[in-house]
Structures are given as structure tokens and as C-alpha cells.
Design an enzyme around this catalytic site. Structure first.
Site, PDB file in Angstrom:
ATOM      1  N   SER A   1       4.839   7.140   3.152  1.00 54.45           N
ATOM      2  CA  SER A   1       3.697   8.053   3.314  1.00 54.45           C
ATOM      3  C   SER A   1       2.507   7.370   3.965  1.00 54.45           C
ATOM      4  O   SER A   1       1.689   8.020   4.618  1.00 54.45           O
ATOM      5  CB  SER A   1       3.295   8.658   1.964  1.00 54.45           C
TER       6      SER A   1
ATOM      7  N   VAL B   1       1.095   4.041  -3.627  1.00 55.17           N
ATOM      8  CA  VAL B   1       0.617   5.428  -3.489  1.00 55.17           C
ATOM      9  C   VAL B   1       1.823   6.321  -3.209  1.00 55.17           C
ATOM     10  O   VAL B   1       2.447   6.219  -2.172  1.00 55.17           O
ATOM     11  CB  VAL B   1      -0.421   5.556  -2.356  1.00 55.17           C
TER      12      VAL B   1
ATOM     13  N   GLY C   1       4.738   6.053  -4.331  1.00 56.58           N
ATOM     14  CA  GLY C   1       5.994   5.327  -4.279  1.00 56.58           C
ATOM     15  C   GLY C   1       6.342   4.881  -2.877  1.00 56.58           C
ATOM     16  O   GLY C   1       5.643   5.177  -1.909  1.00 56.58           O
TER      17      GLY C   1
ATOM     18  N   HIS D   1       0.830  -1.208   0.000  1.00 57.90           N
ATOM     19  CA  HIS D   1       0.000   0.000   0.000  1.00 57.90           C
ATOM     20  C   HIS D   1       0.864   1.258   0.000  1.00 57.90           C
ATOM     21  O   HIS D   1       0.486   2.272  -0.590  1.00 57.90           O
ATOM     22  CB  HIS D   1      -0.932  -0.004   1.212  1.00 57.90           C
ATOM     23  N   ASP D   2       2.007   1.195   0.642  1.00 57.48           N
ATOM     24  CA  ASP D   2       2.909   2.349   0.631  1.00 57.48           C
ATOM     25  C   ASP D   2       3.456   2.587  -0.768  1.00 57.48           C
ATOM     26  O   ASP D   2       3.415   3.693  -1.296  1.00 57.48           O
ATOM     27  CB  ASP D   2       4.063   2.112   1.614  1.00 57.48           C
TER      28      ASP D   2
ATOM     29  N   ASP E   1       2.581 -18.882   1.361  1.00 57.45           N
ATOM     30  CA  ASP E   1       2.921 -19.906   0.387  1.00 57.45           C
ATOM     31  C   ASP E   1       2.030 -19.780  -0.839  1.00 57.45           C
ATOM     32  O   ASP E   1       1.268 -18.826  -0.974  1.00 57.45           O
ATOM     33  CB  ASP E   1       2.831 -21.312   1.010  1.00 57.45           C
TER      34      ASP E   1
ATOM     35  N   ASP F   1       7.728   5.552  -0.024  1.00 61.44           N
ATOM     36  CA  ASP F   1       8.277   6.709   0.701  1.00 61.44           C
ATOM     37  C   ASP F   1       7.799   6.807   2.140  1.00 61.44           C
ATOM     38  O   ASP F   1       7.996   7.825   2.801  1.00 61.44           O
ATOM     39  CB  ASP F   1       7.929   8.007  -0.039  1.00 61.44           C
TER      40      ASP F   1
ATOM     41  N   PRO G   1      -5.508  -1.204  -6.532  1.00 60.79           N
ATOM     42  CA  PRO G   1      -6.510  -1.981  -7.273  1.00 60.79           C
ATOM     43  C   PRO G   1      -7.656  -2.386  -6.362  1.00 60.79           C
ATOM     44  O   PRO G   1      -7.443  -2.803  -5.226  1.00 60.79           O
ATOM     45  CB  PRO G   1      -5.716  -3.199  -7.751  1.00 60.79           C
TER      46      PRO G   1
END
Length: 285
Positions: free
Chosen positions: A79, A73, A75, A69-70, A213, A77, A167
Site C-alpha cells: 500500500s 501500515v 500490513g 513503512h509498508d 551493520d 501489502d 513510531p
């Protein structure tokens, strides 16, 4: 101690459906970036993450998912770690997609506190999250890989950018391909890891609930995908072959997963003098 079984699959789901960024790998990142400036950094991350996962195995998938998720959005960074503050837009972590579903913030803050005590303002929160995702994969999946580091922390976090970049759980395979292509990710390397969804509980797969897995892909072949964006990977001709390959060859899947995580971790990174090294991961300096 365990994982909330009813939600299992909807976990590392929309996660690292990603996984290829050959064009995005940054020459500015390097393995062992902190070997001189903070040689204990990666060891601190690993020991803290291992303890957290021993206490709550679900944290492993949570940290992997948070890294995804970081990176998707703004890149990779850090955020996603920033808290909302008065007078500013709602932060990423407080968007309804991430709150209350993302978990593991307290683990990252614990690591950051320890590292700041050892090496003040040296190790970025973005790198800590990348290390934590790797150590989670090792702890619950036996998958180990070197993490190139040297990321800097971003100064901006805007919650409205989350649904614009992540997504959704109802996307078709073609829509998923388009979404990942925007990040420079190829369809050929789109499926090494189960996709991560917006579900509040981060887990792995019902038959192996505390393991990372390839059983997720076996489930898709047996028509056990919970979401449209899960099952469409097997029903679509553009991704069906990859699902079968991942389901039938666990060792190959694990290798692709490791490579994909490294490449994903290079999306739009800040390096050099860009951004900052936060003293606290939840707030800018």
C-alpha cells in the site's frame, strides 16, 4: 553516488526496531512461491536492486525502510507504493512523514516492468518490495536470507494512517515498546536493526555510511543517538541490555536482523484470493 553524510544515522533508524513476529508468521507464505509461475522473479529483483545501489548506495537503506513503512501500515501489502489519485484520500506515500523522505519507488517500478514482461500479473508488488529489502541488506551488509513469498497487493492506501501506525522520532523506550506490541512484536526482539526515522535521507551510520551493520548500537553506547527514540534505547533499562548485545556481537546482530526481517514481512499479509496482483505498483488494476 554517496550518501548525504549529515543525516546518516537518521536512517534505518525507526526501521526494524521491530523485529519479531513469531506470532505473525503466515503459513500462507512460502520460500520459492514463484519457482514455477515465475522462476526469474527473484533474479530480476536482485540484479535491478544491485545496479540501483551501485549507482546510489543510499537506495539500499531506502528500500529497507520502505518495506518497514509498508508493513507497519495495513500490513505488508504494497500500500505504501500506491500513488494518490483524484477523488480518494491522500495515499501513504504522500503523507508528510513519507514524502519526500521515502525513496526507491523508481527501483520497484523498474523491477515490476521487467517482471510483467516475463510473467504478466503473477508477482505482487508487496513481494517485490520484500525481495528488494532483502537484496539491499545483502548488497550493503552481506546479510542474506530466504524470503517467504505469496503476498497479494492491497487496494487501499490512506495517508492519515501513517502517523497512527509508525513510531515517531520522539518516543521513549516504553512508548516504542507499546507501539511495536500493537503489531505483535515482542520487546525481547525489538532491537536487531537500527530504527527507521522520518528523515528525508536514508543512510546507515556515520562511521560506516554505506554499510548495514551494528555500528549504530556502538554509537548509542557512546551517546551519539540523534533522536530521542534512538538514545532512549540505551538509557532505558528495558532495552539497554539488547543494545549492548547488538553492539558487542555483530554476527549475532546480523542473524537476528535476518530473522526479524522475515518475521516483519509476515505482518497482516494478504494471501489467496484477497487483494490483487497489480500490473503497476503505483496504481490498483
Amino acid at each position: 553516488m554517496g550518501i548525504n553524510t549529515p543525516r546518516l544515522l537518521r536512517t534505518v533508524s525507526s526501521l526494524v526496531l521491530i523485529l519479531s513476529v513469531s506470532s505473525l508468521a503466515s503459513a500462507s507464505l512460502k520460500v520459492g512461491f514463484y519457482s514455477s509461475a515465475c522462476p526469474s522473479a527473484e533474479a530480476i529483483v536482485r540484479s535491478t536492486v544491485n545496479k540501483a545501489i551501485s549507482d546510489n548506495p543510499g537506495i539500499a537503506a531506502g528500500l529497507i525502510r520502505m518495506h518497514f513503512h509498508d508493513c507497519f501500515v495495513r500490513g505488508c501489502d504494497g500500500s505504501v507504493l500506491l500513488a494518490s489519485t483524484s477523488g480518494n484520500p491522500v495515499a501513504e506515500r504522500d503523507n508528510s512523514i513519507n514524502n519526500p523522505s521515502l525513496r526507491g519507488f523508481e527501483v520497484i517500478e523498474d523491477v515490476k516492468t521487467q517482471i510483467e514482461a516475463a510473467c504478466p500479473q503473477t508477482v505482487s508488488c508487496a513481494d517485490i518490495l520484500a525481495f528488494a529489502a532483502r537484496d539491499s541488506a545483502l548488497k550493503v551488509g552481506g546479510i542474506n536470507y530466504d524470503v517467504p513469498s505469496g503476498r497479494r497487493d492491497g487496494l487501499v492506501s490512506i495517508g492519515d494512517e501513517v502517523p497512527q501506525n509508525l513510531p515517531g522520532p520522539t518516543l521513549s523506550a516504553d512508548e516504542l515498546v507499546t507501539n511495536f506490541a500493537r503489531k505483535g512484536l515482542s520487546v525481547d526482539e525489538m532491537c536487531p536493526a537500527p530504527p527507521a526515522t522520518t528523515d528525508p535521507t536514508v543512510a546507515l551510520e556515520p562511521s560506516t555510511p554505506i554499510r548495514l551493520d551494528n555500528k549504530y548500537y556502538e554509537g548509542l553506547i557512546n551517546h551519539r543517538g540523534l533522536l530521542t527514540s534512538d538514545q532512549t534505547l540505551f538509557t532505558s533499562q528495558s532495552t539497554k541490555e539488547m543494545v549492548q548485545s547488538n553492539a558487542y556481537n555483530g554476527a549475532s546482530w546480523a542473524e537476528k536482523f535476518a530473522q526479524a526481517m522475515v518475521r516483519m514481512g509476515s505482518i497482516e499479509v494478504l494471501t489467496g484470493s484477497d487483494g490483487e496482483i497489480r500490473m503497476h505498483c503505483s496504481f490498483v488494476n
